[in-house]
Design a protein around this motif. Structure first.
Motif, mmCIF file in Angstrom:
data_model
loop_
_atom_site.group_PDB
_atom_site.id
_atom_site.type_symbol
_atom_site.label_atom_id
_atom_site.label_comp_id
_atom_site.label_asym_id
_atom_site.label_seq_id
_atom_site.Cartn_x
_atom_site.Cartn_y
_atom_site.Cartn_z
ATOM 1 N N UNK A 17 0.837 -1.200 0.000
ATOM 2 C CA UNK A 17 0.000 0.000 0.000
ATOM 3 C C UNK A 17 0.873 1.252 0.000
ATOM 4 N N UNK A 18 1.946 1.239 0.776
ATOM 5 C CA UNK A 18 2.848 2.391 0.827
ATOM 6 C C UNK A 18 3.570 2.563 -0.507
ATOM 7 N N UNK A 19 4.009 1.453 -1.104
ATOM 8 C CA UNK A 19 4.668 1.495 -2.405
ATOM 9 C C UNK A 19 3.726 2.076 -3.454
ATOM 10 N N UNK A 20 2.458 1.666 -3.404
ATOM 11 C CA UNK A 20 1.462 2.164 -4.341
ATOM 12 C C UNK A 20 1.247 3.663 -4.154
ATOM 13 N N UNK A 21 1.142 4.115 -2.911
ATOM 14 C CA UNK A 21 0.935 5.540 -2.659
ATOM 15 C C UNK A 21 2.109 6.367 -3.179
ATOM 16 N N UNK A 22 3.337 5.869 -2.989
ATOM 17 C CA UNK A 22 4.510 6.587 -3.496
ATOM 18 C C UNK A 22 4.515 6.628 -5.019
ATOM 19 N N UNK A 23 4.139 5.532 -5.655
ATOM 20 C CA UNK A 23 4.105 5.491 -7.118
ATOM 21 C C UNK A 23 3.072 6.482 -7.658
ATOM 22 N N UNK A 24 1.907 6.540 -7.022
ATOM 23 C CA UNK A 24 0.861 7.477 -7.442
ATOM 24 C C UNK A 24 1.339 8.912 -7.244
ATOM 25 N N UNK A 25 1.980 9.166 -6.124
ATOM 26 C CA UNK A 25 2.486 10.510 -5.830
ATOM 27 C C UNK A 25 3.527 10.932 -6.874
ATOM 28 N N UNK A 26 4.436 10.018 -7.207
ATOM 29 C CA UNK A 26 5.473 10.338 -8.201
ATOM 30 C C UNK A 26 4.863 10.573 -9.577
ATOM 31 N N UNK A 27 3.848 9.807 -9.931
ATOM 32 C CA UNK A 27 3.194 9.994 -11.231
ATOM 33 C C UNK A 27 2.497 11.347 -11.293
ATOM 34 N N UNK A 28 1.891 11.759 -10.209
ATOM 35 C CA UNK A 28 1.205 13.059 -10.203
ATOM 36 C C UNK A 28 2.184 14.223 -10.336
ATOM 37 N N UNK A 29 3.435 14.020 -9.909
ATOM 38 C CA UNK A 29 4.439 15.079 -10.008
ATOM 39 C C UNK A 29 4.999 15.220 -11.410
ATOM 40 N N UNK A 30 4.885 14.176 -12.224
ATOM 41 C CA UNK A 30 5.491 14.183 -13.560
ATOM 42 C C UNK A 30 4.851 15.232 -14.461
ATOM 43 N N UNK A 31 5.701 15.835 -15.291
ATOM 44 C CA UNK A 31 5.214 16.850 -16.212
ATOM 45 C C UNK A 31 5.486 16.487 -17.666
ATOM 46 N N UNK A 32 6.306 15.467 -17.904
ATOM 47 C CA UNK A 32 6.591 14.998 -19.261
ATOM 48 C C UNK A 32 5.572 13.924 -19.626
ATOM 49 N N UNK A 33 4.851 14.144 -20.712
ATOM 50 C CA UNK A 33 3.748 13.241 -21.066
ATOM 51 C C UNK A 33 4.223 11.831 -21.388
#
Length: 86
Positions: A25-41
């Motif tokens: 669950x923690x790994x998933x939350x970090x992955x989602x957080x990192x994806x939301x920060x991305x700006x390159x499509x």
């Protein structure tokens, strides 16, 4: 303290599953957080595939509910699709 062998085993299993679920669950939350920060499509689209698969797997296993997985995937897809527009 439990007195039956089966209840002692059940306690061990519960502890192991709890630790495993917390890790994923923690790994998933970090992955989602990192994806939301991305700006390159392009990078975000690649990461979305991996995160989407992870969410599906966690939804199937019961670590998170299927609806939560679906809601997160939907919001992340909107985010990735919006990146190229602006």
């Amino acid at each position: 303290m439990a007195n039956h062998k089966s209840s002692i085993k059940r306690i061990r299993q519960t502890k192991t599953r709890n630790e495993r679920n917390r890790y994923y669950a923690k790994t998933m939350r970090n992955a989602v957080r990192n994806l939301r920060k991305m700006e390159n499509k392009e990078e975000a689209a690649e990461a979305y595939k991996k995160v989407s698969a992870m969410l599906d797997k966690l939804g199937r296993k019961g670590t998170i509910s299927k609806n939560k997985a679906a809601n997160l995937k939907s919001k992340l897809a909107k985010h990735v699709n919006k990146l190229g527009v602006a």
